[in-house]
Design an enzyme around this catalytic site. Structure first.
Site, PDB file in Angstrom:
ATOM      1  N   LYS A   9       0.856  -1.192   0.000  1.00 19.08           N
ATOM      2  CA  LYS A   9       0.000   0.000   0.000  1.00 19.08           C
ATOM      3  C   LYS A   9       0.893   1.243   0.000  1.00 19.08           C
ATOM      4  O   LYS A   9       1.777   1.382   0.849  1.00 19.08           O
ATOM      5  CB  LYS A   9      -0.942  -0.019   1.208  1.00 19.08           C
ATOM      6  CG  LYS A   9      -1.962   1.113   1.178  1.00 19.08           C
ATOM      7  CD  LYS A   9      -1.493   2.304   1.955  1.00 19.08           C
ATOM      8  CE  LYS A   9      -2.354   3.536   1.743  1.00 19.08           C
ATOM      9  NZ  LYS A   9      -1.991   4.637   2.644  1.00 19.08           N
ATOM     10  N   GLY A  12      -0.195   8.580   0.112  1.00 19.89           N
ATOM     11  CA  GLY A  12      -0.279   9.689  -0.838  1.00 19.89           C
ATOM     12  C   GLY A  12       1.011  10.452  -1.043  1.00 19.89           C
ATOM     13  O   GLY A  12       1.324  10.867  -2.165  1.00 19.89           O
ATOM     14  N   GLY A  46      -4.049  11.107  -0.534  1.00 18.93           N
ATOM     15  CA  GLY A  46      -4.581  12.175   0.316  1.00 18.93           C
ATOM     16  C   GLY A  46      -4.009  13.556  -0.020  1.00 18.93           C
ATOM     17  O   GLY A  46      -4.765  14.516  -0.169  1.00 18.93           O
ATOM     18  N   ASP A 163      -5.757   2.611   3.467  1.00 13.18           N
ATOM     19  CA  ASP A 163      -5.250   1.550   4.354  1.00 13.18           C
ATOM     20  C   ASP A 163      -6.343   0.506   4.580  1.00 13.18           C
ATOM     21  O   ASP A 163      -6.080  -0.705   4.588  1.00 13.18           O
ATOM     22  CB  ASP A 163      -4.799   2.132   5.696  1.00 13.18           C
ATOM     23  CG  ASP A 163      -3.611   3.071   5.539  1.00 13.18           C
ATOM     24  OD1 ASP A 163      -2.660   2.696   4.841  1.00 13.18           O
ATOM     25  OD2 ASP A 163      -3.656   4.185   6.095  1.00 13.18           O
ATOM     26  N   LYS A 218      -4.500   3.846  10.206  1.00 14.54           N
ATOM     27  CA  LYS A 218      -3.519   2.888   9.644  1.00 14.54           C
ATOM     28  C   LYS A 218      -3.267   1.732  10.614  1.00 14.54           C
ATOM     29  O   LYS A 218      -3.308   0.574  10.228  1.00 14.54           O
ATOM     30  CB  LYS A 218      -2.211   3.635   9.351  1.00 14.54           C
ATOM     31  CG  LYS A 218      -1.285   2.894   8.386  1.00 14.54           C
ATOM     32  CD  LYS A 218       0.032   3.625   8.186  1.00 14.54           C
ATOM     33  CE  LYS A 218      -0.078   4.918   7.433  1.00 14.54           C
ATOM     34  NZ  LYS A 218      -0.604   4.774   6.067  1.00 14.54           N
TER      35      LYS A 218
HETATM   36  N1  LIG Z   1       2.851   7.940  16.457  1.00 13.95           N
HETATM   37  C1  LIG Z   1       2.960   8.238  15.152  1.00 13.95           C
HETATM   38  N2  LIG Z   1       3.969   7.712  14.420  1.00 13.95           N
HETATM   39  C2  LIG Z   1       4.131   7.995  13.119  1.00 13.95           C
HETATM   40  N3  LIG Z   1       3.305   8.833  12.428  1.00 13.95           N
HETATM   41  C3  LIG Z   1       2.254   9.377  13.079  1.00 13.95           C
HETATM   42  C4  LIG Z   1       2.034   9.096  14.467  1.00 13.95           C
HETATM   43  N4  LIG Z   1       0.915   9.784  14.845  1.00 13.95           N
HETATM   44  C5  LIG Z   1       0.489  10.448  13.784  1.00 13.95           C
HETATM   45  N5  LIG Z   1       1.264  10.216  12.705  1.00 13.95           N
HETATM   46  C6  LIG Z   1       1.051  10.817  11.390  1.00 13.95           C
HETATM   47  O1  LIG Z   1       0.512   9.837  10.546  1.00 13.95           O
HETATM   48  C7  LIG Z   1       1.003  10.075   9.224  1.00 13.95           C
HETATM   49  C8  LIG Z   1       0.828   8.826   8.403  1.00 13.95           C
HETATM   50  O2  LIG Z   1      -0.565   8.644   8.178  1.00 13.95           O
HETATM   51  P1  LIG Z   1      -1.200   9.114   6.789  1.00 13.95           P
HETATM   52  O3  LIG Z   1      -0.971  10.566   6.594  1.00 13.95           O
HETATM   53  O4  LIG Z   1      -2.576   8.635   6.708  1.00 13.95           O
HETATM   54  O5  LIG Z   1      -0.219   8.330   5.816  1.00 13.95           O
HETATM   55  P2  LIG Z   1      -0.407   7.741   4.364  1.00 13.95           P
HETATM   56  O6  LIG Z   1      -0.747   8.888   3.455  1.00 13.95           O
HETATM   57  O7  LIG Z   1       0.935   7.143   4.103  1.00 13.95           O
HETATM   58  O8  LIG Z   1      -1.486   6.718   4.451  1.00 13.95           O
HETATM   59  C9  LIG Z   1       2.437  10.512   9.447  1.00 13.95           C
HETATM   60  O9  LIG Z   1       2.918  11.268   8.357  1.00 13.95           O
HETATM   61  C10 LIG Z   1       2.335  11.326  10.719  1.00 13.95           C
HETATM   62  O10 LIG Z   1       2.139  12.684  10.419  1.00 13.95           O
HETATM   63  C1  LIG Z   2     -12.248   8.498   3.419  1.00 12.13           C
HETATM   64  C2  LIG Z   2     -10.862   9.014   3.240  1.00 12.13           C
HETATM   65  O1  LIG Z   2     -10.345   9.706   4.105  1.00 12.13           O
HETATM   66  N1  LIG Z   2     -10.238   8.686   2.102  1.00 12.13           N
HETATM   67  C3  LIG Z   2      -8.906   9.077   1.772  1.00 12.13           C
HETATM   68  C4  LIG Z   2      -8.509   8.326   0.516  1.00 12.13           C
HETATM   69  C5  LIG Z   2      -7.081   8.524   0.129  1.00 12.13           C
HETATM   70  C6  LIG Z   2      -6.119   7.952   1.143  1.00 12.13           C
HETATM   71  O2  LIG Z   2      -6.426   7.157   2.006  1.00 12.13           O
HETATM   72  O3  LIG Z   2      -4.863   8.426   0.948  1.00 12.13           O
HETATM   73  P1  LIG Z   2      -3.600   8.170   1.863  1.00 12.13           P
HETATM   74  O4  LIG Z   2      -3.235   6.741   1.753  1.00 12.13           O
HETATM   75  O5  LIG Z   2      -2.603   9.053   1.231  1.00 12.13           O
HETATM   76  O6  LIG Z   2      -3.917   8.568   3.281  1.00 12.13           O
HETATM   77  C7  LIG Z   2      -8.847  10.602   1.480  1.00 12.13           C
HETATM   78  O7  LIG Z   2      -9.798  11.150   0.927  1.00 12.13           O
HETATM   79  O8  LIG Z   2      -7.808  11.208   1.784  1.00 12.13           O
END
Ligand SMILES: Nc1ncnc2c1ncn2[C@@H]1O[C@H](COP(=O)(O)OP(=O)(O)O)[C@@H](O)[C@H]1O
Ligand SMILES: CC(=O)N[C@@H](CCC(=O)OP(=O)(O)O)C(=O)O
Length: 259
Positions: A9, A12, A46, A163, A218
Site C-alpha cells: 500500500k 499519498g 490524500g 489503508d 492505519k
Molecule cells: N505515532 C505516530 N507515528 C508515526 N506517524 C504518526 C504518528 N501519529 C500520527 N502520525 C502521522 O501519521 C502520518 C501517516 O498517516 P497518513 O498521513 O494517513 O499516511 P499515508 O498517506 O501514508 O497513508 C504521518 O505522516 C504522521 O504525520
Molecule cells: C475516506 C478518506 O479519508 N479517504 C482518503 C482516501 C485517500 C487515502 O487514504 O490516501 P492516503 O493513503 O494518502 O492517506 C482521502 O480522501 O484522503
C-alpha cells in the site's frame, strides 16, 4: 521464500515524491524478475486530493482522520484517485517495464463498500470482495494497481481510506500486507521508531495521544489485517525501498504489527 501474494500500500506522499517512486519501482522491477512473487499495489492520494481541493477552493474537512466527502466532491475526488493518482503509478510501472493494470475497488467486486457514517458523506467502509479478477491478472503476470475508490451495491461511488482498502483486499485474496508511508514506522513520543506493535500497545499510544490522525486509521487497519490473516503486517517507509525484499523475507524494516 514466502509465496503468498504481497500487497504494497502506497501512501499519498509517495505519489508526490519522484525519488520515492523511482526507487520503489526500480526495486519492484528487480524483485519481480528475481523472485517471481505476485505483487499488488493499493494506493491512496490524500495529499493529491488536498492540493486539488485547494486549487478548486473547496473546503477540506476531516472527521476522525476520514475526509468528509460531500456530493459535490465525490466526482472530483474519483477523478483524482482513480484517474490521476492511478495513472501516475501506471506510468511509473510502464517506465520500468512492468505490465500493470489500473483498477478501482469496484472493478469486478474486488472490495465491497458500504456507506458508514452519514456525517462523512460519500465515504465507504471496505469489506472483502471477490478474488477472481486479481487471481486472473496475477496468473497472467500483470501488476494490479488499485485505487481506493469503491462502488456500492446501489452504484454510488465512495471514497475509501486506502489503508482500509488494502486490508480488505488482503483478506479477499489472502495476501501479505505492507503499508508504505513517509514515516519509518510508528514513532514513540520521542520520535523513535517502535519496532514491534500489538493491539494493547496501540490502544495505549492512541489513548496517550502519541498515535494520532491518519496513523490511528492505519494501525487499526493493520490490526484488522493481522486478525483476519493470522500473520503480522508491516508499516514502513519508502526511504528503505531497496530493502523491501528483506521485509518480504520476514525481517521487518519498520514497525511490525502482530496480535
Ligand atoms: N505515532 C505516530 N507515528 C508515526 N506517524 C504518526 C504518528 N501519529 C500520527 N502520525 C502521522 O501519521 C502520518 C501517516 O498517516 P497518513 O498521513 O494517513 O499516511 P499515508 O498517506 O501514508 O497513508 C504521518 O505522516 C504522521 O504525520
Ligand atoms: C475516506 C478518506 O479519508 N479517504 C482518503 C482516501 C485517500 C487515502 O487514504 O490516501 P492516503 O493513503 O494518502 O492517506 C482521502 O480522501 O484522503
Amino acid at each position: 521464500m514466502n509465496n503468498n501474494p504481497l500487497i504494497i500500500k502506497l501512501g499519498g506522499v509517495l505519489l508526490d515524491t519522484k525519488e520515492a517512486l523511482s526507487r520503489l519501482f526500480t526495486t519492484l522491477q528487480t524483485y519481480r524478475n528475481k523472485y517471481h512473487r505476485s505483487l499488488i499495489i493499493v494506493h491512496g492520494g490524500g495529499c493529491l486530493i488536498d492540493d486539488l481541493m485547494n486549487k478548486l477552493m473547496l473546503p477540506i474537512k476531516k472527521k476522525n482522520g476520514f475526509r468528509v466527502t460531500p456530493a459535490n466532491q465525490i466526482n472530483i475526488l474519483t477523478g483524482a484517485l482513480a484517474g490521476t493518482a492511478n495513472k501516475i503509478l501506471l506510468g511509473w510501472a510502464k517506465k520500468h517495464g512492468i505490465n500493470a493494470v489500473g483498477l478501482c475497488l469496484g472493478d469486478a467486486d474486488l472490495v465491497n463498500v458500504v456507506q458508514f457514517d452519514p456525517d462523512l458523506g460519500y465515504v465507504g467502509n471496505a469489506e472483502p470482495g471477490s478474488p477472481s479478477l486479481i487471481n486472473t491478472l496475477l496468473a497472467a503476470g500483470y501488476l494490479p494497481i488499485i485505487s481506493s475508490i469503491g462502488i456500492t451495491e446501489k452504484g454510488d461511488m465512495m471514497n475509501v481510506n486506502a489503508d482500509q482498502a488494502a486490508t480488505a483486499l488482503a483478506a479477499t485474496i489472502g495476501a501479505d500486507l505492507v503499508l508504505l508511508s513517509d514515516v519509518s514506522g510508528i514513532l514513540d513520543g520521542k520520535g523513535q521508531r517502535i519496532s514491534e506493535m500489538t493491539e494493547a500497545k496501540a490502544k495505549k499510544l492512541i489513548a496517550d495521544g502519541i498515535i494520532t490522525n491518519g496513523m490511528i486509521i492505519k494501525v487499526n487497519a493493520a490490526l484488522e489485517a493481522v486478525r483476519t490473516l493470522g500473520r503480522p503486517v508491516d508499516i514502513a517507509s519508502w526511504r528503505y525501498a531497496e530493502q523491501l525484499p528483506i521485509l518480504f523475507n520476514g525481517v521487518s524494516i519498520g514497525t511490525r504489527i502482530s496480535a
